[in-house]
Enzyme design. Sequence first.
Site, mmCIF file in Angstrom:
data_model
loop_
_atom_site.group_PDB
_atom_site.id
_atom_site.type_symbol
_atom_site.label_atom_id
_atom_site.label_comp_id
_atom_site.label_asym_id
_atom_site.label_seq_id
_atom_site.Cartn_x
_atom_site.Cartn_y
_atom_site.Cartn_z
ATOM 1 N N LYS A 56 32.158 29.336 12.070
ATOM 2 C CA LYS A 56 32.184 28.767 13.427
ATOM 3 C C LYS A 56 31.317 29.506 14.454
ATOM 4 C CE LYS A 56 33.892 25.620 13.037
ATOM 5 N NZ LYS A 56 33.364 24.544 12.109
ATOM 6 N N HIS A 109 28.904 32.460 4.290
ATOM 7 C CA HIS A 109 29.850 33.104 5.209
ATOM 8 C C HIS A 109 30.335 34.428 4.610
ATOM 9 C CE1 HIS A 109 30.006 29.758 7.916
ATOM 10 N NE2 HIS A 109 30.693 28.954 7.119
ATOM 11 N N SER A 163 37.567 27.627 17.912
ATOM 12 C CA SER A 163 36.780 26.696 17.099
ATOM 13 C C SER A 163 37.340 26.628 15.672
ATOM 14 C CB SER A 163 35.321 27.155 17.094
ATOM 15 O OG SER A 163 34.522 26.284 16.356
HETATM 16 S S1 PPS Z 1 30.829 26.218 10.068
HETATM 17 O O1 PPS Z 1 31.857 25.223 9.666
HETATM 18 O O2 PPS Z 1 31.338 27.587 9.950
HETATM 19 O O3 PPS Z 1 29.551 26.053 9.360
HETATM 20 O O4 PPS Z 1 30.614 25.926 11.627
HETATM 21 P P1 PPS Z 1 29.393 26.435 12.511
HETATM 22 O O5 PPS Z 1 28.290 25.477 12.404
HETATM 23 O O6 PPS Z 1 29.112 27.872 12.246
HETATM 24 O O7 PPS Z 1 30.010 26.392 13.970
HETATM 25 C C1 PPS Z 1 30.470 25.211 14.572
HETATM 26 C C2 PPS Z 1 30.536 25.484 16.058
HETATM 27 O O8 PPS Z 1 29.198 25.505 16.587
HETATM 28 C C3 PPS Z 1 29.089 24.489 17.573
HETATM 29 N N1 PPS Z 1 27.736 23.940 17.588
HETATM 30 C C4 PPS Z 1 26.945 23.947 18.660
HETATM 31 N N2 PPS Z 1 27.138 24.431 19.897
HETATM 32 C C5 PPS Z 1 26.138 24.250 20.801
HETATM 33 N N3 PPS Z 1 24.985 23.588 20.527
HETATM 34 C C6 PPS Z 1 24.760 23.090 19.288
HETATM 35 N N4 PPS Z 1 23.634 22.434 19.031
HETATM 36 C C7 PPS Z 1 25.763 23.261 18.293
HETATM 37 N N5 PPS Z 1 25.879 22.904 16.985
HETATM 38 C C8 PPS Z 1 27.090 23.325 16.571
HETATM 39 C C9 PPS Z 1 30.131 23.470 17.160
HETATM 40 O O9 PPS Z 1 30.396 22.555 18.191
HETATM 41 C C10 PPS Z 1 31.282 24.395 16.802
HETATM 42 O O10 PPS Z 1 31.833 25.034 17.950
HETATM 43 P P2 PPS Z 1 33.070 24.437 18.823
HETATM 44 O O11 PPS Z 1 33.430 25.519 19.796
HETATM 45 O O12 PPS Z 1 34.183 24.141 17.881
HETATM 46 O O13 PPS Z 1 32.530 23.225 19.519
#
Ligand code: PPS
Length: 299
Positions: A51, A113, A143
């Site tokens: 996340k 991860h 998240s």
């Molecule tokens: S995972 O499942 O571990 O691969 O998830 P990961 O991609 O690492 O993290 C998901 C969170 O990143 C946010 N996210 C973004 N935030 C801002 N801008 C962009 N473009 C973006 N892309 C992914 C996503 O919304 C998750 O955070 P939260 O706080 O839940 O919204």
Amino acid sequence: MEGIDFPSMHSRPELFEFEGIPMVHYFTDNWENVRNFKARPDDILIATYPKAGTTWVSYMLDLLYFGNTAPERQTSLPIYMRVPFLESAFPVIPTGVELADNLPTTPRLIKTHLPVQLVPKSFWEQNCRVVYIARNAKDIAVSYFHFDRMNMGQPEPGDWSTFLKNYMDGKSLYGPWYDHVCGYWEKKKTYSNIHYMLFEDMVEDTGREVERLCSFLGLSTPSEEKERIVKSVHFDSMKQNNMTNYSDVKALDFKISPFMRKGKVGDWKNHFTVAQNEQFDELYKQKMKNTTLQFRTEV
Ligand code: PPS
């Protein structure tokens, strides 16, 4: 493309200890092949605690390398097929190792991860570039909680206070956040090919972070191209994009919570009670007392 399904949408995997880390079987079933993975010198490993912005940076890198050369990739191949999740062994799709072994691209972009001590040794031996993304511990907790609620492939999170307690105790899938972020931070001292990025910096100024990424990778991407990439990786754009929003993954219940949920810094304030925040800060101070690594919980 069928999307990732799980044998039973009602039985969630249990956590168990694996090499000292709480794991689920989806990430350990293929362990011998993960451990013996043969990295190539031009592979790029995208490493994060869950996340922290894995999908965001995966898409940035994919566009930087392949945005122009393979337009059909952008419309037909979900991000999790372009950037294999190394340790994954999900039903329906090939394992992360198989996907990586069969990637036709150079460089190969590979997601993990795993905490630094479990990264297959060939990545270090081949001096691969590693892009690590870290995010502040409080927003990760929020998240992760919503992700566990909506993802039937994750352990059952319980209610928010139960989840938070487990997370603070290091009992979440992939173990303690503190060890993960500090582990890669320490590794930088002896292994210079790590670019350490912060989610909060990306929210503050995505263009600047794309620029920094390009200098780490030695890319001389034209500025108009970089501007296009910054637009494409904007939260709203990725949320609408079926190739980056995980909408075809059947194990995710989008009625409970979207994968692209809020993408903000500071959503923790809507979840932590005053008491939870005080306890968290107290523990955080102890756990992070020996590191120079600093995070922002608001931007
Ligand atoms: S995972 O499942 O571990 O691969 O998830 P990961 O991609 O690492 O993290 C998901 C969170 O990143 C946010 N996210 C973004 N935030 C801002 N801008 C962009 N473009 C973006 N892309 C992914 C996503 O919304 C998750 O955070 P939260 O706080 O839940 O919204």
